[in-house]
Write an enzyme that holds these catalytic residues in place. Sequence first.
Site, mmCIF file in Angstrom:
data_model
loop_
_atom_site.group_PDB
_atom_site.id
_atom_site.type_symbol
_atom_site.label_atom_id
_atom_site.label_comp_id
_atom_site.label_asym_id
_atom_site.label_seq_id
_atom_site.Cartn_x
_atom_site.Cartn_y
_atom_site.Cartn_z
ATOM 1 N N ASP A 78 -71.405 24.323 40.937
ATOM 2 C CA ASP A 78 -72.423 24.173 39.907
ATOM 3 C C ASP A 78 -72.169 25.274 38.871
ATOM 4 O O ASP A 78 -71.534 26.295 39.170
ATOM 5 C CB ASP A 78 -73.835 24.272 40.504
ATOM 6 C CG ASP A 78 -74.877 23.648 39.558
ATOM 7 O OD1 ASP A 78 -74.554 23.423 38.369
ATOM 8 O OD2 ASP A 78 -76.010 23.392 40.002
HETATM 9 C C1 BGC Z 1 -77.304 22.143 36.958
HETATM 10 C C2 BGC Z 1 -76.415 20.930 37.206
HETATM 11 C C3 BGC Z 1 -75.788 20.491 35.912
HETATM 12 C C4 BGC Z 1 -75.007 21.658 35.330
HETATM 13 C C5 BGC Z 1 -74.302 21.330 34.021
HETATM 14 C C6 BGC Z 1 -76.594 23.230 36.203
HETATM 15 O O1 BGC Z 1 -77.496 24.214 35.801
HETATM 16 O O2 BGC Z 1 -77.777 22.635 38.178
HETATM 17 O O3 BGC Z 1 -77.164 19.889 37.777
HETATM 18 O O4 BGC Z 1 -74.970 19.377 36.132
HETATM 19 O O5 BGC Z 1 -75.908 22.728 35.070
HETATM 20 O O6 BGC Z 1 -75.213 21.073 33.017
#
Ligand code: BGC
Length: 752
Positions: A264
């Site tokens: 993530d």
């Molecule tokens: C989130 C993800 C997301 C990623 C990119 C993160 O903060 O937890 O779900 O896909 O950002 O935007």
Amino acid sequence: MNQLQSIVILAGAALWLAACSGPAAPQDRLTANDKKIDAVIAQMTLEEKVAMLHSKTNMSSAGVERLGIADMHYADGPFGIREEGVPDGFTPAGWQLDSATYFPTGSALAATWSEDLAYLYGTGMGIEARLRGKDVILGPAINIQRLPVGGRTYEYLSEDPALSAALALRYTQGVQDKGTAVCLKHYAVNNQETNRGSVNAIVDERTLREIYLKPFERAVVEGGAMSVMSAYNKVNGDYCSENEHLLNEVLRGDWGFKGFVVSDWGGTHSTMGAMLHGLNVQMTGSHYLGQPVIDSVRTGALTEELVNEKVRQILRVRYAIEAIPDDVANTKMTSQPECQEIARKVAEKSIVLLKNEGGILPVSRDVKKIAVIGQNAVLKTQSGGGGAGVKALYEITPLQGIRTRAGDAVQVTYAPGYRNFPGRRRGNAQADPLVAAAIDEPSDPALLAEAVALAKEADLVIFFGGTNKSIETEGSDRASLRLPTGQDEVVKALAAVNPRVVTVLISGGPTDLRELEPVSPAIVQGWWNGTEGGTALAEVLFGDIAPSGKLPFTFPMRLEDSPAFALGNFPNKIAGQDLFMMLYRDDLQKMTPEERRAQIAAMPQPESVYSEGQLVGYRWFDTKEIKPLYAFGHGLSYVTFGYGAMKASAGKEAVQVSFELANEGAMDADEVVQLYVRRIDSKVAWPAKELKAFARVNVPAGGRQTVTLSIPYDDLRYWDVDKDAWALEHGRLELLLGAASDDIRQKAEVSF
Ligand code: BGC
């Protein structure tokens, strides 16, 4: 019309098929190009390989131009293709053609209990991803909804693993059938936003396998999911991005995953941990999986074969997904009419009629004047909430939907009723009379008086309450389930002058309805329902279609009744080390790196203990005999359904149940039939009941259908911690067939 139709619904048929052709068959498709891939890897320099192991831009990782390997383009996910950002962040790039279809959010999709709609939804996402040149959709988001207050409850599907898994599987297949890869997120046990970047989820292996990993397992094993996003948190001591058990033993080992894992965003924590324990791509940045990997290979601390293996796993997906050339991508508007149609279909089937006293719904023809009260009737829900926001091409609000449907024959008036709380960081309450400064601000006297005046004169009041995407959002959990900004007072004041109040809740998760419920003869859960949400809602309110959504989670009477709260497992008050603390801890920002490291090492490590085990959601409420306000699976219709006598048998491979479902009403309608099991005399501990099969069935007015449900024995297994394997305990089983977890219509016993 032929009123006697017969359908056979084989829940779990896909599982059998997968089992016949080998459990990892869909994953094995990824290895088709391994020879070619190895030949390409042989031509790559170490630098080129390592460049693939971290971000190139905020939403891409590198290919190798020299060898004709395109970059990998990612898109949030999961409810619409997110607007294009600038290369190094999320700031909008200001494009003209990147408006997408906004699909209903996760809990709304789950409320359809429709595998077919989940598949269609996936195809819609896949179609629009391709138009934008995206290779990987950062979704579906399939963690279990453990906490009613969870900031991402609206993104996730359900509190139940079987429902979540069935929908995750079909969403995955839909996306991938359109030539785009999914990225299942957030693997795993990402159930709270509080301390999300550092919290250590302590969960036993049986609960992990049966509850929290189930949706991921089906999407990987049966759906062939090509990529997975590791979660921010730790599980049993290790960050998910370097968790040997989750990534190497379970995902790759037990499930045969052949694709790649991205962290993530900001969730990679070390070079050696990530390299040795299963991560492929650091998103974002390169400080762990960039130069340090090159240096480690050169000094012999890491082998180049390990780097090759990671590159191979990425290239398998690159070869499976056709890259869209830059001059082809983004030449058309992202949002497509066929996808808007899918969004409408999902929204229509997601709306849950929680209560309908005296048949106040559908809106009767005698109603000539409707007062629509509440800002949630006009606020758009496409953006906000974090990464899952969408720049929608259009969004029909509830008020627009109602006005269009009502036409000239019915006068529709509107008043905002209460101030909207747009979150701590935004909004200027002084400057805008419609904006609240605090979530618990009482109702505003002027807005209240205006609303009451409209309600007095109306034949029907439709009150729009609920939350918004600043209250339910990535990055924080709600402090309570209470409705914000004095909504309870507003609805009580409306009911005092006009008892004909229909309440529509616009939210992604459950809310506390103890005050509102006694004064609302009808209550509808309307969700954040996408581009066509207002259209679908009006169709249901006016009775063009019968409501057929069922709750994918429990609506507790009180927050304290729910398992993690009752056991004191949440909230955990320790504000410890957090991944994002550098954003808000000025003191840390001012320190030298050495001082900061020492300071962080001394901080408490927040933990979240999952001592409720399997008793998540209704499993807890049923086992502990606590009555919720609305139970898991609950949802009314404008018709009644008769459940005929159930025939049950235990075959060689599965338990089978069949019965006749009768639509006793005057309109065509869908029913979601649910089959739960209770274990009799088991040596293993089980909850009072568990959902094992379900089907959405359409029955014409006055018609009947024979419905067959099947529970493969594999789905009755438990995780045997002593043997570290799945085990099946033969014995007696009570089958509970019904319309909701608390509305069981037929029972039967089988031995298997
Ligand atoms: C989130 C993800 C997301 C990623 C990119 C993160 O903060 O937890 O779900 O896909 O950002 O935007």
